[in-house]
Every structure is written in structure tokens, then in C-alpha cells.
Design an enzyme around this catalytic site. Structure first.
Site, mmCIF file in Angstrom:
data_model
loop_
_atom_site.group_PDB
_atom_site.id
_atom_site.type_symbol
_atom_site.label_atom_id
_atom_site.label_comp_id
_atom_site.label_asym_id
_atom_site.label_seq_id
_atom_site.Cartn_x
_atom_site.Cartn_y
_atom_site.Cartn_z
ATOM 1 N N GLY A 1 12.163 20.889 -12.319
ATOM 2 C CA GLY A 1 11.082 21.017 -11.325
ATOM 3 C C GLY A 1 11.489 20.360 -10.020
ATOM 4 N N GLY B 1 14.465 18.476 -16.929
ATOM 5 C CA GLY B 1 13.341 19.054 -16.182
ATOM 6 C C GLY B 1 13.796 19.619 -14.841
ATOM 7 N N GLY C 1 -8.265 -3.158 -10.142
ATOM 8 C CA GLY C 1 -9.693 -2.869 -10.178
ATOM 9 C C GLY C 1 -10.116 -2.288 -11.522
ATOM 10 N N ARG D 1 4.104 14.711 -14.862
ATOM 11 C CA ARG D 1 3.345 13.468 -14.703
ATOM 12 C C ARG D 1 1.963 13.671 -15.298
ATOM 13 N NH1 ARG D 1 5.711 9.937 -11.072
ATOM 14 N NH2 ARG D 1 3.745 8.980 -10.507
ATOM 15 N N ASP E 1 -3.879 12.709 -7.639
ATOM 16 C CA ASP E 1 -3.199 13.078 -8.877
ATOM 17 C C ASP E 1 -4.080 12.880 -10.113
ATOM 18 O OD1 ASP E 1 -0.991 13.625 -7.321
ATOM 19 O OD2 ASP E 1 0.361 12.229 -8.344
ATOM 20 N N ILE F 1 10.966 17.306 -8.611
ATOM 21 C CA ILE F 1 11.533 15.947 -8.582
ATOM 22 C C ILE F 1 12.963 15.964 -9.119
ATOM 23 C CG2 ILE F 1 11.307 13.609 -9.556
ATOM 24 C CD1 ILE F 1 8.237 14.032 -9.378
ATOM 25 N N VAL G 1 15.739 19.927 -25.096
ATOM 26 C CA VAL G 1 16.294 18.623 -25.494
ATOM 27 C C VAL G 1 15.654 18.250 -26.825
ATOM 28 C CG1 VAL G 1 16.440 16.173 -24.901
ATOM 29 C CG2 VAL G 1 16.712 17.893 -23.113
ATOM 30 N N HIS H 1 12.653 32.302 21.566
ATOM 31 C CA HIS H 1 13.988 32.739 21.134
ATOM 32 C C HIS H 1 15.043 31.808 21.717
ATOM 33 C CE1 HIS H 1 17.279 35.359 19.994
ATOM 34 N NE2 HIS H 1 17.775 35.183 21.217
ATOM 35 N N LEU I 1 0.851 -1.191 0.000
ATOM 36 C CA LEU I 1 0.000 0.000 0.000
ATOM 37 C C LEU I 1 0.891 1.247 0.000
ATOM 38 C CD1 LEU I 1 -2.549 -1.272 2.670
ATOM 39 C CD2 LEU I 1 -3.038 -0.895 0.227
HETATM 40 P P1 FAD Z 1 -0.654 7.484 -6.132
HETATM 41 O O1 FAD Z 1 0.215 7.711 -4.982
HETATM 42 O O2 FAD Z 1 -0.034 7.469 -7.487
HETATM 43 O O3 FAD Z 1 -1.397 6.112 -5.870
HETATM 44 C C1 FAD Z 1 -2.214 5.512 -6.814
HETATM 45 C C2 FAD Z 1 -2.274 4.045 -6.484
HETATM 46 O O4 FAD Z 1 -3.331 3.471 -7.232
HETATM 47 C C3 FAD Z 1 -1.031 3.264 -6.856
HETATM 48 O O5 FAD Z 1 -0.586 2.540 -5.743
HETATM 49 C C4 FAD Z 1 -1.488 2.323 -7.969
HETATM 50 O O6 FAD Z 1 -0.841 1.070 -7.943
HETATM 51 C C5 FAD Z 1 -2.957 2.179 -7.657
HETATM 52 N N1 FAD Z 1 -3.789 1.869 -8.799
HETATM 53 C C6 FAD Z 1 -3.934 2.592 -9.939
HETATM 54 N N2 FAD Z 1 -4.861 2.041 -10.727
HETATM 55 C C7 FAD Z 1 -5.314 0.941 -10.089
HETATM 56 C C8 FAD Z 1 -6.280 -0.040 -10.407
HETATM 57 N N3 FAD Z 1 -6.987 0.012 -11.528
HETATM 58 N N4 FAD Z 1 -6.481 -1.039 -9.514
HETATM 59 C C9 FAD Z 1 -5.774 -1.100 -8.346
HETATM 60 N N5 FAD Z 1 -4.853 -0.193 -8.008
HETATM 61 C C10 FAD Z 1 -4.633 0.811 -8.857
HETATM 62 N N6 FAD Z 1 4.209 14.883 -2.856
HETATM 63 C C11 FAD Z 1 4.310 15.559 -1.698
HETATM 64 O O7 FAD Z 1 3.298 16.075 -1.204
HETATM 65 N N7 FAD Z 1 5.498 15.674 -1.035
HETATM 66 C C12 FAD Z 1 6.638 15.144 -1.530
HETATM 67 O O8 FAD Z 1 7.694 15.265 -0.919
HETATM 68 C C13 FAD Z 1 6.571 14.444 -2.755
HETATM 69 N N8 FAD Z 1 7.686 13.884 -3.274
HETATM 70 C C14 FAD Z 1 7.595 13.185 -4.438
HETATM 71 C C15 FAD Z 1 8.765 12.645 -4.962
HETATM 72 C C16 FAD Z 1 8.710 11.928 -6.143
HETATM 73 C C17 FAD Z 1 9.975 11.336 -6.691
HETATM 74 C C18 FAD Z 1 7.458 11.738 -6.798
HETATM 75 C C19 FAD Z 1 7.372 10.942 -8.067
HETATM 76 C C20 FAD Z 1 6.304 12.289 -6.290
HETATM 77 C C21 FAD Z 1 6.352 13.019 -5.108
HETATM 78 N N9 FAD Z 1 5.221 13.614 -4.558
HETATM 79 C C22 FAD Z 1 5.312 14.326 -3.394
HETATM 80 C C23 FAD Z 1 3.893 13.484 -5.205
HETATM 81 C C24 FAD Z 1 3.058 12.394 -4.534
HETATM 82 O O9 FAD Z 1 3.764 11.183 -4.575
HETATM 83 C C25 FAD Z 1 1.719 12.258 -5.245
HETATM 84 O O10 FAD Z 1 1.087 13.513 -5.324
HETATM 85 C C26 FAD Z 1 0.826 11.291 -4.502
HETATM 86 O O11 FAD Z 1 1.408 10.007 -4.435
HETATM 87 C C27 FAD Z 1 -0.546 11.187 -5.180
HETATM 88 O O12 FAD Z 1 -1.331 10.305 -4.465
HETATM 89 P P2 FAD Z 1 -2.519 9.501 -5.169
HETATM 90 O O13 FAD Z 1 -3.164 8.721 -4.090
HETATM 91 O O14 FAD Z 1 -3.343 10.432 -5.965
HETATM 92 O O15 FAD Z 1 -1.831 8.540 -6.230
#
Ligand code: FAD
Length: 478
Positions: free
Chosen positions: A196, A194, A125, A285, A325, A198, A251, A457, A48
Site C-alpha cells: 500500500g 504490504g 485524556g 492501521r 482516523d 506507506i 506471508v 505554457h 503536537l
Molecule cells: P493522529 O495523527 O494519529 O493523532 C492522534 C493523536 O492523539 C496522537 O498524537 C496521540 O498521541 C493522541 N492521543 C490518542 N489518544 C489520546 C489520549 N487518550 N489522550 C491524549 N492524547 C491522545 N496522510 C496524508 O494525508 N498524507 C500523507 O502523506 C500521509 N503520509 C503518511 C505516512 C505514514 C508513514 C503514516 C503512518 C501515515 C501517513 N498519513 C498520511 C496518514 C495520516 O498520518 C493520518 O491520517 C493522520 O495523522 C490522522 O490524523 P488524526 O488526527 O486522526 O490522528
């Protein structure tokens, strides 16, 4: 197709099914459990936590911490009179520690699921509809499929990194975040495409560990969209640290040659080829819609392929919500979490809505960078008359004791009402300092409210107080 329940005790007709167990999905599941809703979270990965816990926030911060200690030991410990002799790197151990930290977090979520009676349906799913009935088919790795018939569904399927058409990820030499978090040896030359968050965070990790790091950014500056003063300071500091920043540079092509990647770049009509042993592509992304056939479902998407939602996280399909996201906006774990809570509380019939004015965004480089609310330019473009207070860490006693005097805190307030409109911070531990200003903005505080609040302080947080006083022309220690 054989149907079997996702776990022995779980109902196949839960109140809520959440597709995706990242920060959006797992937090939604916990909140649903707290509210007494029968909840199943479908996650196809072996653990998870989603991107954030497995290949994002947590492992990147673990490596940022470790590499920071390494650099401190090499460059700064002696300033404190701490003589360490030869400092060497054990990359295998550093990576193992990172993996342990990730494991603690993923196991922690499993514990929280049990505590809140959330069922984890392990598998992929797929959402479909039969008339008004929502159905989620869960395909497990053993080939079995279970069909769930929930009252409401929350889509929390996250995002995936964008590939360049001429430079596909192989996670060996051409890396997304996934590969960049487990490079087996310190690169000689890491090219980051990039500039940004990451790219700068992971670029900083490998620079600290000894790689030459070049960051190529198409836009005129790194960290596009941030406050201009902060960006200027960040560019100055990162260059001083040894990051090579190639801004305004495009690039145009790339090819792999044995263990190297040759990347063609172009700036103002002049072309060049960069020879790197690893390339991190961090150009953004895009929403992941695995298992969500928007056309078949009749689900409305936005212009970037994100799921369109209202301020209660409702999609256009009755009883289908979306969070995190996959709905676009700021791609941040805490934004996903808040959306998850709003979606579940809306399902439970509570009077809630999502607002985005006070979501902080942090870059965990050193110095750290934190942004909140409007930048000075955005406030002026919106026709607001503003007053700005800015206070440097070089004038803060605690920062001097730590030898961390780079950066400043900038506070922006409405010139007429003094209400806080935004804050932009660069300096030590600003990821923590920003929370005070988030709370202030959440309660519509004025700059004076923050300025007249007593701060212990000597603390770094006195910089926040002084910046707020600066809005009123009353900063004391400068
Ligand atoms: P996700 O975390 O992408 O989770 C989606 C999940 O859904 C995954 O586990 C996937 O396997 C599952 N899934 C998808 N489709 C299906 C399906 N059909 N059936 C079953 N499972 C499925 N954010 C911050 O706030 N602070 C940070 O410091 C930060 N650092 C980051 C560093 C990096 C390198 C990266 C790449 C991202 C970072 N982020 C950070 C961004 C953050 O990781 C995302 O914004 C966050 O994970 C989004 O959460 P989410 O639940 O929307 O999606």
C-alpha cells in the site's frame, strides 16, 4: 488524586475538549479558537501533530525529498550536463534534517495554539460521563490528574499500525512506520510486507538510498483499489526502478535470527523463506481508542472498531463528536482536518456537513500517484455510462524539459452530462496537479470546463487540460 488546572490560565470547564492533537484534533482546536470557543486540546505525546507530523506524512516526505535528490544526483544530474563526481550519502545528516523539519512543524502548531488561545493539556485524556455531564480526566506525566468538564468533546485519538501475530514490532528489526523512518544504516535487504501507500513510499526511500527492497503483497496487485491503468503503470515503473514486487503472495510465518528476520512466504502453493535484515510491516492501521472505553460510555462502534458518526461527526452520545482516523474511512490527514472543522462548526451551531466525494489520495513515490473520485471500473459498476480521456506526460513539453515523461493523467466523465466523476494521475508533481480537478469536481465542472480553461505554457498542468479535452475526443497535442 490531586486536581490541578492544565495550565495556569485555563478553565477546567471549557466549551470544547479535543482528545488528540493530530491533524484532526489540532485543526479542530484552531477552528474552535477562531470561533471564540474556550478550547482545550489534550495530547499525551511530547509534541503536537500526531502521527502525521511526528511519524507519518511529514518525516516520510522529508526523506522522500532527500532520497530523491540523492538518486537524481547519482543517476540523472549528468543528463543535464551537471557533473558531480562521486556522490555519497550522509545518512545521519539526512535524518537530522528530517527531524528539524518535524520540529518546525510541531513548534508551528504550538504557535498556532497560542495565537488562537487554545490550551494544550499535556497528558493522557480519559473520557467519562456523570449523567449528562461529560468529564475528561487528564493524567499528566508528573502523576497529577486534572478533570475537565466541557460542554462538548471531540475524540481525535487517531490510529495505530496493525501487527502480524507472528511478527511483533520491536522497532529494531521488525518495524512499523515509526522504526522505518529512523533505520540507523541503509539496510542490505528490506522486506516490506504490504504493497500500500506507506510500504511503497518508505520502500522507495530505502531503495533510493541503496537497499535491496522486496515488497510482498497478498492481493493480486499493489495499491489495491486504485484505477487499473494507474496500477499497471506503477508496477511497471517501480519494477524498472528496482523494487522487487511479489504480488499474490502471502506471508505465513516469520522469526528473528540474530540481526536478521526470516520470513516465510507462499504463492500458489509454493513456499519460500526470505532473509532480510529489516522488515517493515505495513498491512494497515486500526482505530486507536486510548482513554475511550466504548462499552462503559455506551459509544457505538462500527465493524472495524471505528467510532460510528453521522455527517456532522456526531457520535451516538449527545455532545460527543469523533473525527480522523478513529472514525475510519480514508486514513488521510486532510480528511481528518476537514472532519475536525465540520465537528467544531456543528458544535458552534453552524449548518455544515461532511462529504467524501472529492477527497484526493496521493502516493508520494516518484512518479507520484493521485486518485480522485470514482475509478473507471467503479463508475461502470455503478451503472454509469462514462467517457475517458487520457494524456501522457511524454507528449507534454514541460515534462520533456524536466526529463520526467513517465505516466499520464486520466479523466473520467459522465457520457451524457460530461460531469467529472473521477481522475487518476501518475507522473511528475501530480500531488499538486490533482487540486485543479478537486476544485472542478467540487463545483461539479464538466470535462469541457477544464478542457477550455487556459493553462499556461509550458506547464505540466497542460496535461490535465489535454486529458479533459480527450474526454471529448479533442486533445490537441497527440
Ligand atoms: P493522529 O495523527 O494519529 O493523532 C492522534 C493523536 O492523539 C496522537 O498524537 C496521540 O498521541 C493522541 N492521543 C490518542 N489518544 C489520546 C489520549 N487518550 N489522550 C491524549 N492524547 C491522545 N496522510 C496524508 O494525508 N498524507 C500523507 O502523506 C500521509 N503520509 C503518511 C505516512 C505514514 C508513514 C503514516 C503512518 C501515515 C501517513 N498519513 C498520511 C496518514 C495520516 O498520518 C493520518 O491520517 C493522520 O495523522 C490522522 O490524523 P488524526 O488526527 O486522526 O490522528
Amino acid at each position: 488524586m490531586s486536581a490541578s488546572p492544565p495550565s495556569e490560565n485555563a478553565s477546567t470547564s471549557p466549551d470544547v475538549v479535543i482528545i488528540g492533537g493530530g491533524p484532526g484534533g489540532y485543526v479542530a482546536a484552531i477552528r474552535a479558537g477562531q470561533l471564540g470557543l474556550a478550547t482545550t486540546c489534550v495530547e499525551m505525546d511530547a509534541t503536537l501533530g500526531g502521527t502525521c507530523v511526528n511519524v507519518g506524512c511529514i518525516p516520510s516526505k522529508a526523506l522522500l525529498e532527500s532520497s530523491e535528490h540523492y538518486e537524481f544526483a547519482k543517476l540523472h544530474a549528468a543528463e543535464h550536463g551537471v557533473m558531480l563526481g562521486d556522490v555519497s550519502l550522509d545518512l545521519t545528516r539526512m535524518m537530522a534534517r528530517k527531524d528539524t523539519v518535524v520540529g518546525q512543524n510541531t513548534k508551528g502548531i504550538e504557535f498556532l495554539f497560542k495565537k488562537n488561545k487554545v490550551t494544550w493539556a499535556r497528558g493522557r485524556g480519559t473520557l467519562r460521563r456523570e449523567g449528562e455531564q461529560l468529564l475528561v480526566d487528564v493524567a499528566a506525566s508528573d502523576g497529577t490528574t486534572t478533570t475537565l468538564r466541557p460542554r462538548a468533546v471531540i475524540i481525535a485519538t487517531g490510529s495505530v499500525p496493525i501487527e502480524l501475530p507472528f511478527l511483533k514490532f520491536d522497532e529494531e528489526r521488525v518495524l512499523s512506520n515509526v522504526g522505518a523512518l529512523k533505520i540507523p544504516k541503509v539496510p542490505k535487504h528490506l522486506l516490506v510486507i504490504g504493497g500500500g501507500v506507506i510500504g511503497l513510499e518508505l520502500g522507495s526511500v530505502w531503495r533510493r538510498l541503496g537497499a535491496k527492497v522486496t515488497v510482498v503483497e497478498m492481493l493480486p496487485t499493489i495499491l489495491a483499489g486504485n484505477d487499473a491503468d494507474v496500477v499497471r503503470e506503477a508496477e511497471r515503473v517501480f519494477k524498472k526502478q528496482g523494487l522487487e514486487l511479489r504480488t499474490g503472495t502471502r506471508v505465513t510465518g516469520a522469526r528473528r535470527k540474530m540481526d536478521r528476520v526470516l520470513v516465510d512466504i507462499e504463492k500458489n502453493g509454493a513456499s519460500e523463506t526470505i532473509d532480510a535484515d529489516y522488515v517493515l510491516v505495513s498491512v494497515g492501521r486500526r482505530p486507536a481508542l486510548t482513554g475511550i472505553d466504548a462499552t462503559a460510555l455506551g459509544l457505538t462502534l462500527g465493524t472495524r472498531g471505528e467510532i460510528a458518526v453521522d455527517d456532522r461527526m456526531r457520535t451516538n452520545i449527545p455532545n460527543v463528536y469523533a473525527i480522523g482516523d478513529c472514525v475510519g474511512g480514508a486514513l488521510l490527514a486532510h480528511k481528518a482536518e476537514e472532519e475536525g472543522v465540520v465537528a467544531v462548526e456543528a458544535i458552534a451551531g453552524m449548518d455544515v456537513h461532511m462529504h467524501y466525494n472529492t477527497i484526493p489520495a496521493v502516493v508520494y513515490t516518484w512518479p507520484e500517484i493521485a486518485a480522485l473520485g470514482l475509478t473507471e471500473q467503479q463508475a461502470r459498476d455503478a451503472g454509469r455510462e462514462v467517457r475517458v480521456g487520457k494524456f501522457p506526460f511524454s507528449a507534454n513539453g514541460r515534462a520533456r524539459t524536466a526529463g520526467e515523461t513517465t505516466g499520464f493523467i486520466k479523466v473520467i466523465a459522465d457520457a451524457r452530462t460530461d460531469e467529472l466523476l473521477g481522475a487518476h494521475l501518475i507522473g511528475p508533481h501530480v500531488s499538486e496537479l490533482v487540486s485543479e480537478l478537486v476544485l472542478g469536481m467540487e463545483f461539479r465542472a464538466s470535462a469541457e470546463d477544464v478542457g477550455i480553461t487556459v493553462h499556461a505554457h509550458p506547464t505540466l498542468s497542460e496535461t490535465t487540460k489535454e486529458a479533459a479535452l480527450g474526454v471529448l475526443g479533442r486533445a490537441l497535442h497527440i
